[in-house]
Design a protein around this motif. Structure first.
Motif, PDB file in Angstrom:
ATOM      1  N   GLY A 206      14.002 -20.229  -1.559  1.00  0.00           N
ATOM      2  CA  GLY A 206      12.769 -20.441  -1.229  1.00  0.00           C
ATOM      3  C   GLY A 206      11.669 -19.345  -1.733  1.00  0.00           C
ATOM      4  N   THR A 207      12.304 -18.222  -2.124  1.00  0.00           N
ATOM      5  CA  THR A 207      11.378 -17.316  -2.812  1.00  0.00           C
ATOM      6  C   THR A 207      12.074 -16.792  -4.064  1.00  0.00           C
ATOM      7  N   VAL A 208      11.166 -16.603  -4.915  1.00  0.00           N
ATOM      8  CA  VAL A 208      11.426 -15.874  -6.428  1.00  0.00           C
ATOM      9  C   VAL A 208      10.571 -14.705  -6.149  1.00  0.00           C
ATOM     10  N   ARG A 209      11.499 -13.380  -6.731  1.00  0.00           N
ATOM     11  CA  ARG A 209      10.672 -12.177  -7.133  1.00  0.00           C
ATOM     12  C   ARG A 209      10.758 -12.275  -8.550  1.00  0.00           C
ATOM     13  N   LEU A 210       9.832 -11.825  -9.254  1.00  0.00           N
ATOM     14  CA  LEU A 210       9.379 -11.585 -10.471  1.00  0.00           C
ATOM     15  C   LEU A 210       9.173 -10.200 -10.618  1.00  0.00           C
ATOM     16  N   ARG A 211      10.250  -9.803 -11.459  1.00  0.00           N
ATOM     17  CA  ARG A 211      10.154  -8.014 -11.708  1.00  0.00           C
ATOM     18  C   ARG A 211       9.595  -8.000 -13.226  1.00  0.00           C
ATOM     19  N   LEU A 212       8.512  -7.413 -13.196  1.00  0.00           N
ATOM     20  CA  LEU A 212       7.981  -6.861 -14.622  1.00  0.00           C
ATOM     21  C   LEU A 212       8.561  -5.424 -14.596  1.00  0.00           C
ATOM     22  N   THR A 213       9.394  -5.007 -15.859  1.00  0.00           N
ATOM     23  CA  THR A 213       9.714  -3.602 -16.055  1.00  0.00           C
ATOM     24  C   THR A 213       9.008  -3.334 -17.478  1.00  0.00           C
ATOM     25  N   ILE A 214       8.683  -2.039 -17.614  1.00  0.00           N
ATOM     26  CA  ILE A 214       8.115  -1.243 -18.762  1.00  0.00           C
ATOM     27  C   ILE A 214       8.692   0.021 -19.015  1.00  0.00           C
ATOM     28  N   ARG A 215       9.008   0.458 -20.145  1.00  0.00           N
ATOM     29  CA  ARG A 215       9.561   1.579 -20.446  1.00  0.00           C
ATOM     30  C   ARG A 215       8.457   2.366 -21.473  1.00  0.00           C
ATOM     31  N   GLY A 216       8.370   3.847 -21.298  1.00  0.00           N
ATOM     32  CA  GLY A 216       7.398   4.342 -21.959  1.00  0.00           C
ATOM     33  C   GLY A 216       7.191   5.765 -21.482  1.00  0.00           C
ATOM     34  N   ASP A 217       6.425   6.650 -22.034  1.00  0.00           N
ATOM     35  CA  ASP A 217       6.266   7.879 -21.697  1.00  0.00           C
ATOM     36  C   ASP A 217       4.736   8.330 -21.073  1.00  0.00           C
ATOM     37  N   ASP A 218       3.986   7.366 -21.299  1.00  0.00           N
ATOM     38  CA  ASP A 218       2.486   7.748 -20.616  1.00  0.00           C
ATOM     39  C   ASP A 218       2.164   6.933 -19.238  1.00  0.00           C
ATOM     40  N   GLU A 219       2.394   7.632 -18.207  1.00  0.00           N
ATOM     41  CA  GLU A 219       2.306   6.797 -16.823  1.00  0.00           C
ATOM     42  C   GLU A 219       0.997   5.935 -16.897  1.00  0.00           C
ATOM     43  N   ASP A 220      -0.052   6.461 -17.179  1.00  0.00           N
ATOM     44  CA  ASP A 220      -1.461   5.481 -16.829  1.00  0.00           C
ATOM     45  C   ASP A 220      -1.235   4.390 -17.780  1.00  0.00           C
ATOM     46  N   LYS A 221      -0.633   4.616 -19.040  1.00  0.00           N
ATOM     47  CA  LYS A 221      -0.846   3.292 -19.901  1.00  0.00           C
ATOM     48  C   LYS A 221       0.128   2.471 -19.527  1.00  0.00           C
ATOM     49  N   MET A 222       1.318   2.893 -19.061  1.00  0.00           N
ATOM     50  CA  MET A 222       2.375   2.006 -18.418  1.00  0.00           C
ATOM     51  C   MET A 222       1.903   1.305 -17.041  1.00  0.00           C
ATOM     52  N   GLN A 223       1.223   2.114 -16.368  1.00  0.00           N
ATOM     53  CA  GLN A 223       0.489   1.118 -15.107  1.00  0.00           C
ATOM     54  C   GLN A 223      -0.507   0.156 -15.516  1.00  0.00           C
ATOM     55  N   ALA A 224      -1.315   0.474 -16.598  1.00  0.00           N
ATOM     56  CA  ALA A 224      -2.567  -0.327 -17.010  1.00  0.00           C
ATOM     57  C   ALA A 224      -1.870  -1.570 -17.461  1.00  0.00           C
ATOM     58  N   GLU A 225      -0.657  -1.347 -18.232  1.00  0.00           N
ATOM     59  CA  GLU A 225      -0.045  -2.545 -19.005  1.00  0.00           C
ATOM     60  C   GLU A 225       0.650  -3.498 -18.025  1.00  0.00           C
ATOM     61  N   ILE A 226       1.191  -2.895 -17.048  1.00  0.00           N
ATOM     62  CA  ILE A 226       1.957  -3.672 -16.181  1.00  0.00           C
ATOM     63  C   ILE A 226       0.801  -4.436 -15.094  1.00  0.00           C
ATOM     64  N   ARG A 227      -0.396  -3.770 -14.944  1.00  0.00           N
ATOM     65  CA  ARG A 227      -1.486  -4.933 -14.121  1.00  0.00           C
ATOM     66  C   ARG A 227      -1.781  -5.861 -15.071  1.00  0.00           C
ATOM     67  N   GLU A 228      -2.045  -5.616 -16.314  1.00  0.00           N
ATOM     68  CA  GLU A 228      -2.443  -6.693 -17.177  1.00  0.00           C
ATOM     69  C   GLU A 228      -1.737  -7.909 -17.185  1.00  0.00           C
ATOM     70  N   TYR A 229      -0.279  -7.683 -17.203  1.00  0.00           N
ATOM     71  CA  TYR A 229       0.689  -8.947 -17.302  1.00  0.00           C
ATOM     72  C   TYR A 229       0.834  -9.337 -15.879  1.00  0.00           C
ATOM     73  N   ARG A 230       0.726  -8.528 -15.003  1.00  0.00           N
ATOM     74  CA  ARG A 230       0.499  -9.161 -13.480  1.00  0.00           C
ATOM     75  C   ARG A 230      -0.631 -10.260 -13.270  1.00  0.00           C
ATOM     76  N   ASP A 231      -1.568  -9.568 -13.924  1.00  0.00           N
ATOM     77  CA  ASP A 231      -3.061 -10.314 -13.812  1.00  0.00           C
ATOM     78  C   ASP A 231      -2.813 -11.993 -14.564  1.00  0.00           C
ATOM     79  N   LYS A 232      -2.139 -11.633 -15.660  1.00  0.00           N
ATOM     80  CA  LYS A 232      -1.941 -12.889 -16.442  1.00  0.00           C
ATOM     81  C   LYS A 232      -1.148 -13.788 -15.825  1.00  0.00           C
ATOM     82  N   ILE A 233      -0.036 -13.456 -15.033  1.00  0.00           N
ATOM     83  CA  ILE A 233       1.026 -14.291 -14.326  1.00  0.00           C
ATOM     84  C   ILE A 233       0.179 -15.022 -13.088  1.00  0.00           C
TER      85      ILE A 233
END
Lengths: 417, 417
Positions: free
Chosen positions: A217-244
């Motif tokens: 009854g529940t599905v968790r969607l886990r977006l994972t990102i690898r990188g070295d720039d914390e801010d950039k990673m967070q921004a990118e993950i938010r971008e794809y969250r919004d798209k979903i």
């Protein structure tokens, strides 16, 4: 950095316990950016443990081991570790002093077997276990780290959190970090969601991935990102969250570790509103899910578990004539349950469930798995029919989740289907 | 015969799901007399799966695999299996027809990805999955058997029970059988029990073993025997069960797979008596445990979850003056809860719990983990103070188990401590 999880115990191999230790360690290591490459469970035997150590040391830089250290186990793990690291077992006075204190607190004295329990590999750094008597051991060889911990989950978790992770953080500053965001959804299956967001998934860059974690009854969607720039990673993950969420936003009830009951509670808390439950077939499971969250007394007043018709009448004011005419499992009854609970137990919202959980009790007209839900609130009452399967425990959990998600949808201003 | 469990999935390695499939398969195989030698979880990758197959084929005669077959996974498992068994993937019309029917039932048509899902190793015997769309596969080489199943627990369980075990039984008549008896205890810890029955454990013959399986307030004692004479094995296992029960008989609530709620229910059913619950800190967990058992409506009438003081008064008749004077967490309040529940909800017995589950809400006088239990019955009311820890979910479960075990002891004519 690569990590390996090795769990020791015949009880795992015969299926008497589920290896939740492996899950906990895997999640803890992944969150720190380690890549867990394998998880192996072996028997409480020299052969099994030696093979496990060989495989782990070949595959990873960090090895976490649990099990084989309890008071009713023989101490084979320690012996194998001592041999493997070419060291010997020596009596560890500090561990024995701690153990003695624990026993004396219960009016007892340690015996010879407890002295043996405190014989530990000389080369090991001893990790104090404040939740039990078997300490952890930290061993190193050629830059590879092996940590051995007791198998009692409560003790292992303490050691991981308070002894192992802090030491690892001090030691290693991971170069390539991993960050992830878990989007929590309820109300649609894995393949339906996958189909709907296929275009987003296809557009994910190389360094991002999306995992589907379905669970009744529940599905968790886990977006994972690898990188070295914390801010950039967070921004990118938010971008794809919004798209979903542009596509399946109405299914999303929260993020991270929250459960559906906690998500309902968060919304009620924000609105300063209260909730009660009226449960027949779910038998207290909705209430139990709600009260599992700390602080739930701020919005959850309580509820009635009305298994018998007499209690449906006495506690919720359901008319016995309604039950006679339409049956205990009917839209009419569940509506009266919700409305009666809201009125008698004095809350803003009431969720009610009545159904045939199984395995028996079904009829041709109302087969096992026929379940009615109702949510009564300030804007009226809505009802919903579920058609579940034949497995009792599954039906109960599924219904409780559906009941909570129905209220969540109402609180989010969405249609309930 | 030796068996190996191989589970495939990145979600296991990052700790997002607990590998309950491994537990289920291990228990099922052990019950049939197979010796599960290892359990390995590997990544969704060619390298991981190939290593797992190598290790499994070296270690055992039977390999059960789950995972890596779902609609949102790529089909790497099938490809590796096909290569490993030197066969190729061919389209399996029958599986596609089944899948098409399932989709059409929901008003949908299969797409190209579903055709790919039905490409299966030519050498495999296909096991029909009546609970989903991904079939199981049975492969053999040099007398070794490999079975690959989807990772969805509900589907895997169906395949093990209805397709795998029947085929295995037909194929092999195990020579040396294993039988076991699980004695269920509540109320004492593993090491206390181990100390008390040390003499019995020391006297066990070579072909018998005793395992301790502790789990928060309950300890299961599993006696296992190997042999070839069914009657002799059963007699011997009974002999040692009796020896154990001469010492710790009052802790024993049942045998096998029963839980403490089921054990309480069985006793009530025999006496034709009924039960209600009055729950504050356990928040419906006792009711949920009771109704988890099929047929519980015969003895469990329902209960009240009274998180708020207002509901303690309204549903259970607890005097607000009692709560004011002694607090919601007090012997006086919990006694009134139990007696009020028994009277208002009209049952032979009522169990009540009120406590500070945590993590917050404690005071110096009543720290987190202070919990009062009461059982009201035809012979009066008994109360009990628990001193639990600081972990909320743990405290809730522990209290619910203790409440049920307290009633169990009363029904067995034992003192409650």
């Amino acid at each position: 950095m690569k990590a390996y999880i090795l769990t020791i115990g015949d009880e795992i191999l015969i299926g008497q316990v589920t290896d939740t230790n492996a899950t906990y360690m895997a999640a803890a290591l992944s969150a720190e950016g380690y890549q867990v490459v394998e998880h192996l469970s072996v028997a409480d035997s020299r052969e099994g443990i030696t093979y496990g150590l060989d495989r782990a040391m070949q595959s990873a830089d960090l090895v976490l081991i649990t099990g084989g250290l309890g008071p009713t186990k023989d101490d084979i793990t320690k012996k194998v570790l001592a041999d493997y690291f070419d060291t010997e077992l020596v009596f560890h006075q500090e561990s024995f002093d701690r153990l003695t204190k624990v026993y004396q607190r219960f009016g007892r004295e340690p015996d010879a077997s407890h002295r043996v329990q405190c014989e530990l590999p000389a080369a090991a750094e001893i990790l104090t276990n404040k939740r039990g008597t078997a300490p952890g051991m930290w061993l190193e060889e050629n830059g590879r780290i092996v940590v051995s911990m007791p198998g009692v989950p409560y003790e292992m978790r303490y050691l991981v959190k308070h002894e192992v992770l802090p030491r690892l953080r001090e030691r290693f500053a991971a170069d390539d970090k991993t960050r992830s965001l878990t989007i929590l959804t309820a109300g649609a299956g894995e393949s339906t969601i996958a189909e709907q967001i296929a275009s987003v998934e296809d557009s994910l860059p190389e360094h991002m991935s999306l995992a589907y974690l379905p669970n009744l009854g529940t599905v968790r969607l886990r977006l994972t990102i690898r990188g070295d720039d914390e801010d950039k990673m967070q921004a990118e993950i938010r971008e794809y969250r919004d798209k979903i969420e542009q596509i399946i936003g109405d299914l999303v009830f929260g993020y991270g570790e929250e459960d559906i009951a906690g998500a309902v509670g968060r919304r009620l808390l924000e609105r300063k509103q209260t909730l009660v439950t009226a449960e027949s077939c779910t038998g207290g499971t909705m209430a139990s899910m709600l009260t599992g969250n700390a602080g739930s007394s701020a919005y959850f007043l309580g509820g009635a578990v009305t298994y018998s018709n007499a209690l449906k009448n006495a506690l919720l004011g359901v008319q016995l004539s309604t039950i006679e005419e339409f049956g205990a499992v009917s839209e009419q009854t569940v509506r009266e349950m919700a409305e009666g609970a809201r009125k008698n137990l004095r809350a803003d919202y009431a969720i009610a469930a009545s159904g045939i959980a199984g395995p028996d009790g079904g009829t041709e007209e109302k087969p096992v798995g026929t379940i009615w839900l109702a949510v009564a609130g300030p804007d009226g009452t809505q009802t919903k029919l579920l058609r579940a399967g034949k497995d009792r425990k599954r039906n109960i959990t599924f219904t409780a989740l559906q009941g909570l998600n129905t209220l969540r949808r109402i609180l989010d201003g969405l249609p309930i289907d």
